[in-house]
Design a protein around this motif. Sequence first.
Motif, PDB file in Angstrom:
ATOM      1  N   ARG A  44       0.834  -1.204   0.000  1.00 45.40           N
ATOM      2  CA  ARG A  44       0.000   0.000   0.000  1.00 45.40           C
ATOM      3  C   ARG A  44       0.864   1.248   0.000  1.00 45.40           C
ATOM      4  O   ARG A  44       0.591   2.204  -0.701  1.00 45.40           O
ATOM      5  N   THR A  45       1.924   1.263   0.823  1.00 43.44           N
ATOM      6  CA  THR A  45       2.730   2.470   0.942  1.00 43.44           C
ATOM      7  C   THR A  45       4.200   2.234   0.653  1.00 43.44           C
ATOM      8  O   THR A  45       4.928   3.174   0.379  1.00 43.44           O
ATOM      9  N   ALA A  46       4.669   0.992   0.692  1.00 44.19           N
ATOM     10  CA  ALA A  46       6.093   0.744   0.565  1.00 44.19           C
ATOM     11  C   ALA A  46       6.593   0.921  -0.860  1.00 44.19           C
ATOM     12  O   ALA A  46       7.735   1.286  -1.090  1.00 44.19           O
ATOM     13  N   ALA A  47       5.767   0.624  -1.826  1.00 45.91           N
ATOM     14  CA  ALA A  47       6.210   0.674  -3.216  1.00 45.91           C
ATOM     15  C   ALA A  47       6.118   2.090  -3.766  1.00 45.91           C
ATOM     16  O   ALA A  47       5.175   2.818  -3.480  1.00 45.91           O
ATOM     17  N   PRO A  48       7.101   2.496  -4.554  1.00 44.55           N
ATOM     18  CA  PRO A  48       6.993   3.799  -5.228  1.00 44.55           C
ATOM     19  C   PRO A  48       5.864   3.774  -6.236  1.00 44.55           C
ATOM     20  O   PRO A  48       5.508   2.737  -6.761  1.00 44.55           O
ATOM     21  N   ALA A  49       5.305   4.922  -6.493  1.00 45.26           N
ATOM     22  CA  ALA A  49       4.168   5.003  -7.423  1.00 45.26           C
ATOM     23  C   ALA A  49       4.593   4.617  -8.826  1.00 45.26           C
ATOM     24  O   ALA A  49       5.718   4.868  -9.256  1.00 45.26           O
ATOM     25  N   VAL A  50       3.676   4.008  -9.546  1.00 42.78           N
ATOM     26  CA  VAL A  50       3.911   3.708 -10.951  1.00 42.78           C
ATOM     27  C   VAL A  50       4.051   5.028 -11.708  1.00 42.78           C
ATOM     28  O   VAL A  50       3.396   6.022 -11.390  1.00 42.78           O
ATOM     29  N   GLU A  51       4.909   5.051 -12.698  1.00 41.60           N
ATOM     30  CA  GLU A  51       5.195   6.290 -13.428  1.00 41.60           C
ATOM     31  C   GLU A  51       3.922   6.926 -13.978  1.00 41.60           C
ATOM     32  O   GLU A  51       3.115   6.278 -14.618  1.00 41.60           O
ATOM     33  N   GLN A  52       3.750   8.194 -13.678  1.00 41.43           N
ATOM     34  CA  GLN A  52       2.581   8.924 -14.164  1.00 41.43           C
ATOM     35  C   GLN A  52       2.712   9.185 -15.659  1.00 41.43           C
ATOM     36  O   GLN A  52       3.813   9.312 -16.200  1.00 41.43           O
ATOM     37  N   SER A  94      12.618  -3.011  -9.245  1.00 46.38           N
ATOM     38  CA  SER A  94      11.511  -2.465 -10.022  1.00 46.38           C
ATOM     39  C   SER A  94      10.221  -3.125  -9.564  1.00 46.38           C
ATOM     40  O   SER A  94      10.023  -4.327  -9.771  1.00 46.38           O
ATOM     41  N   TRP A  95       9.331  -2.369  -8.979  1.00 47.09           N
ATOM     42  CA  TRP A  95       8.054  -2.901  -8.506  1.00 47.09           C
ATOM     43  C   TRP A  95       7.123  -3.225  -9.664  1.00 47.09           C
ATOM     44  O   TRP A  95       6.240  -4.070  -9.527  1.00 47.09           O
ATOM     45  N   THR A  96       7.299  -2.554 -10.781  1.00 48.35           N
ATOM     46  CA  THR A  96       6.356  -2.718 -11.879  1.00 48.35           C
ATOM     47  C   THR A  96       6.717  -3.867 -12.811  1.00 48.35           C
ATOM     48  O   THR A  96       5.860  -4.348 -13.544  1.00 48.35           O
ATOM     49  N   LYS A  97       7.970  -4.301 -12.816  1.00 46.80           N
ATOM     50  CA  LYS A  97       8.383  -5.376 -13.710  1.00 46.80           C
ATOM     51  C   LYS A  97       8.230  -6.731 -13.033  1.00 46.80           C
ATOM     52  O   LYS A  97       9.177  -7.518 -12.929  1.00 46.80           O
ATOM     53  N   HIS A  98       7.019  -6.985 -12.578  1.00 47.72           N
ATOM     54  CA  HIS A  98       6.668  -8.253 -11.958  1.00 47.72           C
ATOM     55  C   HIS A  98       5.194  -8.521 -12.237  1.00 47.72           C
ATOM     56  O   HIS A  98       4.413  -7.599 -12.496  1.00 47.72           O
ATOM     57  N   TRP A  99       4.800  -9.781 -12.149  1.00 47.80           N
ATOM     58  CA  TRP A  99       3.389 -10.131 -12.238  1.00 47.80           C
ATOM     59  C   TRP A  99       2.726  -9.912 -10.893  1.00 47.80           C
ATOM     60  O   TRP A  99       3.219 -10.371  -9.871  1.00 47.80           O
ATOM     61  N   TRP A 100       1.588  -9.222 -10.916  1.00 49.28           N
ATOM     62  CA  TRP A 100       0.831  -8.953  -9.694  1.00 49.28           C
ATOM     63  C   TRP A 100      -0.539  -9.618  -9.788  1.00 49.28           C
ATOM     64  O   TRP A 100      -1.235  -9.483 -10.792  1.00 49.28           O
ATOM     65  N   PRO A 101      -0.956 -10.335  -8.756  1.00 51.06           N
ATOM     66  CA  PRO A 101      -2.294 -10.938  -8.769  1.00 51.06           C
ATOM     67  C   PRO A 101      -3.359  -9.862  -8.703  1.00 51.06           C
ATOM     68  O   PRO A 101      -3.238  -8.896  -7.953  1.00 51.06           O
ATOM     69  N   VAL A 102      -4.388 -10.007  -9.505  1.00 54.54           N
ATOM     70  CA  VAL A 102      -5.455  -9.006  -9.569  1.00 54.54           C
ATOM     71  C   VAL A 102      -6.743  -9.533  -8.936  1.00 54.54           C
ATOM     72  O   VAL A 102      -7.246  -8.972  -7.962  1.00 54.54           O
ATOM     73  N   THR A 103      -7.274 -10.622  -9.470  1.00 52.01           N
ATOM     74  CA  THR A 103      -8.539 -11.158  -8.957  1.00 52.01           C
ATOM     75  C   THR A 103      -8.787 -12.529  -9.570  1.00 52.01           C
ATOM     76  O   THR A 103      -8.302 -12.814 -10.676  1.00 52.01           O
ATOM     77  N   PRO A 104      -9.536 -13.382  -8.896  1.00 47.44           N
ATOM     78  CA  PRO A 104      -9.974 -14.621  -9.550  1.00 47.44           C
ATOM     79  C   PRO A 104     -10.913 -14.301 -10.710  1.00 47.44           C
ATOM     80  O   PRO A 104     -11.707 -13.367 -10.639  1.00 47.44           O
ATOM     81  N   LEU A 105     -10.847 -15.080 -11.752  1.00 49.92           N
ATOM     82  CA  LEU A 105     -11.731 -14.855 -12.893  1.00 49.92           C
ATOM     83  C   LEU A 105     -13.195 -15.026 -12.505  1.00 49.92           C
ATOM     84  O   LEU A 105     -14.077 -14.393 -13.093  1.00 49.92           O
TER      85      LEU A 105
END
Length: 337
Positions: A44-52, A94-105
């Motif tokens: 929630r807070t540890a990762a830097p924001a994704v590039e705007q 790099s926080w963004t160059k990874h697969w992140w789980p989103v939701t079950p289908l």
Amino acid sequence: MQVMNMRSMAQQVTGRSRVLHATPILPAGQLRLLHRRSNVMIPRTAAPAVEQATQTAATGASQLAGQQQPASSRATAAPQQQPRQQQQEAGSFSWTKHWWPVTPLSYLDPKKPAPVTLLGHTYVLWFDPKAQQGQGQWRLMEDRCPHRLAPLSEGRINEDGTLMCSYHGWQFSGSGECTRIPQIGDPAKMKAACASPRACVASFPTTVVDGLLYAWLESGPAAEAEAAAVRPYVMPEMEASPFKMWVMTEQPVDYTFWLEQGMDPTHANFLHHTCGFSMTDVLPMPGEALPNEVDLQGGYLWKHGNYTTKHAGMKAERQFVPPNSLRVVYDKGFVRG
């Protein structure tokens, strides 16, 4: 006899965490390691924001007319980042160059777009029925129309496989390219306006593993190829299970809590004393010393012993796989007390 194998993931939702539990059903005779639990956390807070996005939104369709751009520049390109190996060598991540789980289908409606929050940024998730030669594909894009920044998650999915903004009817393909601006009647000007990078929406790679949707939070020409070369981490025990069921709940905590509690099994006798554990069934827990440094790509493995009197000689291991996976294995079953 059957045993449940749980995997949980925390997805950041405006200061809260959605927890996803996968429950494969395993025959007890098939696997001796009866209890496995994995926590996948999204910070929630540890990762830097994704590039705007660097392009400002256009305030009118007429401003876009006549600005023809080459096709390769239509998608919003992500800033260049170091390769994965160089990141580790340089001590960066790099926080963004990874697969992140989103939701079950099973939680999604393929006929409606849905808002999603990942790493503090909002996205729209929708099903493109025309992708993959008509087989369809889930798409993740920025949740804002470049025209007036209206949320695309409030839009609708057209039969032609485009996502339409409900504010002025602009339409976008799964790759984020603008395909139609109703306010422009001249076909040539329409084509020129749609070709402008200012009319595009950043689109991000997605994949599905065992009924769970993942997103790669980098966009641009190289993102698809880079994402395709990396497979989302899945517990080997979960891959071996033929039956899987996902359940998602929302909790008012961020990923740091899930990481800490996953590495802290001695809380169970007290926090979960109403769920089968006993506060009088407690032992000092032996365990290895934690590493001084953590491999940014491989994480680390920690082994420890028993912490209850009812399971003498029990051994366990806890493996952290960056950035969001925690695998826990007990060799003598689920410690219920």
